[in-house]
Design an enzyme around this catalytic site. Structure first.
Site, PDB file in Angstrom:
ATOM      1  N   LYS A 160     -26.275  28.331  33.130  1.00  0.00           N
ATOM      2  CA  LYS A 160     -26.788  27.275  32.249  1.00  0.00           C
ATOM      3  C   LYS A 160     -28.107  27.670  31.611  1.00  0.00           C
ATOM      4  O   LYS A 160     -28.941  28.312  32.257  1.00  0.00           O
ATOM      5  CB  LYS A 160     -27.025  25.984  33.056  1.00  0.00           C
ATOM      6  CG  LYS A 160     -25.791  25.354  33.662  1.00  0.00           C
ATOM      7  CD  LYS A 160     -26.173  24.080  34.421  1.00  0.00           C
ATOM      8  CE  LYS A 160     -24.936  23.319  34.848  1.00  0.00           C
ATOM      9  NZ  LYS A 160     -25.289  22.065  35.563  1.00  0.00           N
ATOM     10  N   GLY A 166     -26.354  18.630  27.652  1.00  0.00           N
ATOM     11  CA  GLY A 166     -25.257  18.162  26.815  1.00  0.00           C
ATOM     12  C   GLY A 166     -24.186  19.200  26.562  1.00  0.00           C
ATOM     13  O   GLY A 166     -23.410  19.055  25.625  1.00  0.00           O
ATOM     14  N   LYS A 203     -23.648  26.853  41.695  1.00  0.00           N
ATOM     15  CA  LYS A 203     -22.278  26.742  42.177  1.00  0.00           C
ATOM     16  C   LYS A 203     -21.559  25.780  41.228  1.00  0.00           C
ATOM     17  O   LYS A 203     -22.115  24.746  40.850  1.00  0.00           O
ATOM     18  CB  LYS A 203     -22.339  26.155  43.600  1.00  0.00           C
ATOM     19  CG  LYS A 203     -21.013  25.861  44.209  1.00  0.00           C
ATOM     20  CD  LYS A 203     -20.576  26.987  45.118  1.00  0.00           C
ATOM     21  CE  LYS A 203     -19.136  26.805  45.558  1.00  0.00           C
ATOM     22  NZ  LYS A 203     -18.396  28.077  45.544  1.00  0.00           N
ATOM     23  N   HIS A 210     -19.646  11.997  37.111  1.00  0.00           N
ATOM     24  CA  HIS A 210     -21.011  11.994  36.569  1.00  0.00           C
ATOM     25  C   HIS A 210     -21.602  10.619  36.862  1.00  0.00           C
ATOM     26  O   HIS A 210     -21.165   9.618  36.288  1.00  0.00           O
ATOM     27  CB  HIS A 210     -20.960  12.270  35.061  1.00  0.00           C
ATOM     28  CG  HIS A 210     -22.279  12.129  34.363  1.00  0.00           C
ATOM     29  ND1 HIS A 210     -22.696  12.954  33.356  1.00  0.00           N
ATOM     30  CD2 HIS A 210     -23.280  11.245  34.538  1.00  0.00           C
ATOM     31  CE1 HIS A 210     -23.899  12.579  32.948  1.00  0.00           C
ATOM     32  NE2 HIS A 210     -24.272  11.533  33.650  1.00  0.00           N
ATOM     33  N   HIS A 237     -18.097  16.558  26.206  1.00  0.00           N
ATOM     34  CA  HIS A 237     -19.488  16.124  26.386  1.00  0.00           C
ATOM     35  C   HIS A 237     -19.854  14.888  25.577  1.00  0.00           C
ATOM     36  O   HIS A 237     -21.024  14.552  25.445  1.00  0.00           O
ATOM     37  CB  HIS A 237     -20.470  17.280  26.136  1.00  0.00           C
ATOM     38  CG  HIS A 237     -20.165  18.477  26.992  1.00  0.00           C
ATOM     39  ND1 HIS A 237     -20.304  18.456  28.353  1.00  0.00           N
ATOM     40  CD2 HIS A 237     -19.673  19.701  26.688  1.00  0.00           C
ATOM     41  CE1 HIS A 237     -19.918  19.633  28.855  1.00  0.00           C
ATOM     42  NE2 HIS A 237     -19.529  20.402  27.864  1.00  0.00           N
ATOM     43  N   LYS A 239     -19.512  10.961  25.778  1.00  0.00           N
ATOM     44  CA  LYS A 239     -19.095   9.860  26.649  1.00  0.00           C
ATOM     45  C   LYS A 239     -18.321   8.832  25.823  1.00  0.00           C
ATOM     46  O   LYS A 239     -18.654   8.582  24.659  1.00  0.00           O
ATOM     47  CB  LYS A 239     -20.318   9.187  27.272  1.00  0.00           C
ATOM     48  CG  LYS A 239     -21.083  10.108  28.230  1.00  0.00           C
ATOM     49  CD  LYS A 239     -22.423   9.504  28.629  1.00  0.00           C
ATOM     50  CE  LYS A 239     -23.211  10.462  29.514  1.00  0.00           C
ATOM     51  NZ  LYS A 239     -24.623  10.023  29.667  1.00  0.00           N
ATOM     52  N   ARG A 293     -35.426   9.271  28.223  1.00  0.00           N
ATOM     53  CA  ARG A 293     -35.289   8.330  27.101  1.00  0.00           C
ATOM     54  C   ARG A 293     -34.478   7.110  27.527  1.00  0.00           C
ATOM     55  O   ARG A 293     -33.863   7.111  28.587  1.00  0.00           O
ATOM     56  CB  ARG A 293     -34.537   9.024  25.960  1.00  0.00           C
ATOM     57  CG  ARG A 293     -33.119   9.411  26.385  1.00  0.00           C
ATOM     58  CD  ARG A 293     -32.236   9.918  25.271  1.00  0.00           C
ATOM     59  NE  ARG A 293     -30.862  10.092  25.724  1.00  0.00           N
ATOM     60  CZ  ARG A 293     -30.387  11.130  26.378  1.00  0.00           C
ATOM     61  NH1 ARG A 293     -31.192  12.141  26.701  1.00  0.00           N
ATOM     62  NH2 ARG A 293     -29.121  11.182  26.753  1.00  0.00           N
ATOM     63  N   VAL A 296     -27.900   5.493  25.527  1.00  0.00           N
ATOM     64  CA  VAL A 296     -26.865   4.712  24.825  1.00  0.00           C
ATOM     65  C   VAL A 296     -26.283   3.638  25.751  1.00  0.00           C
ATOM     66  O   VAL A 296     -26.111   2.482  25.368  1.00  0.00           O
ATOM     67  CB  VAL A 296     -25.732   5.644  24.322  1.00  0.00           C
ATOM     68  CG1 VAL A 296     -24.583   4.826  23.734  1.00  0.00           C
ATOM     69  CG2 VAL A 296     -26.243   6.650  23.305  1.00  0.00           C
TER      70      VAL A 296
END
Ligand code: MV4
Length: 454
Positions: A160, A166, A203, A210, A237, A239, A293, A296
């Site tokens: 990553k 995202g 891993k 989530h 990615h 939702k 933040r 949504v």
């Protein structure tokens, strides 16, 4: 205390309206900003004042720091609310807002910066007692180092980008044969997308949910958590549906993660709202990221807690202490949000254009956050989310009944929307049973497209 009498809302669409409504209830004046493509937008119509900040392209308007600071100066605003997306997690923006004498309605620039660097964020939350996904400590130096880490933690692993989030700058290595390519791929993508090629390795969890925990903190050391949201229903990615509480947690798991998160947030000295994201697999929580933040999906939390999160953001930003403690927060019932996008329900291609007839559902336990109206033209330049339908009920089944009913009432003529997809989802056995992980929706969409072709 920094009195807030006038707020500039540095955003558009439903979230600009959401912020405007909280301000109006509090007797705070509002300044809308808009691009030339948004002259006729609802947030502009409802605001006390508005300022045009540039052309349609977001980089020249909603992402332009000088344009927004100029608008705040000429309108004599006291504070700026960034909403979500755009400049909401830009630490330099938050810093400049404060340097220009405005109150930034959000966390400190230092906390935004810390959590924006995933490697630093992970180190900070480990120190504060939050469980994380096992993996590298700090950045991975090269492909040999990546292989070493893969062997230590066992394949599959995921590489990553530290500047990511995202889903960008990520690559899975199934076996040791894939690790060098995955490392080089993730590093190149991260460098191109974020200008920062630093990557780390975890891993890879194969079938997690989530689950994210909402926190709220003031400038006086008071911290509360507002429970969790399950956001596993996503595709690429994006939702699509979020709910609170998570159908996957029992009361003791919920209490445990809430307490861990509150303690950590207090230790980190965080203020305003924030969300700690976890992967949840086989009864264990693993931190992945923190969002600094308003999100949504915040309305599902508002529904079950009876707390106006935007009002609290404004209150704590003005220096007021939280008006309640953890013990005062009573969770009530269940809430589910459907994100309604202007896009084709099968191809997912954007479907901007002019809205014909429009009718939003209502009735008990139904909330619609949207800037749509009949005759409005959805511009092609921005995110395709055009409405959020949020239902609240005494339990999850009541939410499902209410969603079926209210999705059926919703009329948005002239555009393709994701409403038909939501209606199919409401009849899917696994969804009805709350039995889904982060990969479930992608498979569901493929299957339902295939059966439509027959
Ligand atoms: C993971 C993972 C499995 N194992 N990390 C995707 C976006 C970014 N925020 C983190 N992501 C993931 N990290 C480990 N160690 C799986 C994902 C992931 C995912 C996470 C949350 C929601 C949807 C997702 C879809 C695909 C992959």
């Amino acid at each position: 205390m920094a009195m807030i009498e006038k707020v500039l809302i540095a955003n558009r669409g439903e979230i600009a309206l959401r912020i405007l409504r909280a301000c109006r209830e509090m007797g705070i004046q509002t300044v809308a900003v808009h691009s030339t493509a948004d002259v006729d937008a609802m947030h502009v119509r409802l605001a006390d004042e508005s300022v045009c900040i540039g052309p349609a392209a977001a980089k020249d308007s909603y992402l332009s720091i000088p344009a927004i600071l100029s608008a705040a100066t000429i309108s004599n605003a006291d504070a700026i609310h960034p909403g979500y997306g755009f400049l909401s997690e830009n630490a330099d923006f938050a810093e400049m807002v404060e340097e220009h004498g405005f109150t930034f309605i959000g966390p400190s620039p230092d906390h935004i910066r810390l959590m924006g660097d995933k490697i630093a964020a992970k180190a900070a939350v480990i120190e504060a007692g939050i469980p994380v996904v096992p993996g590298s400590t700090g950045a991975v130096r090269d492909a040999d180092h990546a292989l070493e880490i893969g062997k230590e933690f066992g394949f599959p692993v995921i590489v990553k980008a530290t500047a990511g989030g995202g889903g960008r700058g990520m690559k899975i290595a199934e076996t040791r044969d894939d690790i060098a390519d995955a490392f080089h791929f993730a590093r190149a993508e991260a460098l191109a997308a974020f200008g920062n090629g630093a990557v780390y390795i975890e891993k890879f969890l194969t079938k997690p949910r989530h689950i994210e925990v909402q926190v709220l903190a003031d400038n006086h050391g008071n911290v509360v958590h507002l429970g969790e949201r399950d956001c596993s229903l996503q595709r690429r990615h994006q939702k699509l549906v979020e709910e609170a509480p998570s159908p996957a947690l029992n009361a003791s798991q919920r209490a445990e993660i809430g307490e861990i998160v509150s303690k950590a947030i207090s230790k980190i000295g965080y203020r305003n709202v924030g969300t700690i994201e976890f992967l949840f697999e086989e009864g264990q929580f693993y931190f992945i990221e923190m969002n600094t933040r308003l999100q949504v999906e915040h309305p599902v939390t508002e529904a079950i807690c009876g707390i106006d999160l935007v009002r609290e953001m404004l209150r704590v930003a003005s220096g007021a202490p939280l008006g309640f403690s953890q013990a005062d927060i009573k969770f009530s019932g269940h809430a589910i949000e459907c994100r309604i996008n202007a896009e084709h329900p099968e191809t997912f291609l954007p479907s901007p254009g002019k809205v014909g007839d429009y009718h939003a559902p209502g009735g008990l336990g139904v909330r619609v956050d949207s800037g749509l109206y009949s005759g409005y033209t959805v511009p092609p330049h921005y995110d395709s989310m055009i409405a959020k339908l949020i239902v609240h009920g005494t339990n999850r089944n009541e939410c499902l009944m209410r969603l079926r009913r209210s999705l059926g009432e919703f009329v948005i003529d002239g555009l393709h929307t994701s409403i038909p997809l939501h209606q199919k989802l409401m009849e899917a056995t696994d969804f009805i049973n709350g039995d889904y992980d982060i990969h479930w929706l992608g498979r569901f969409v493929e299957k339902s497209n295939d059966s439509d072709d027959e």
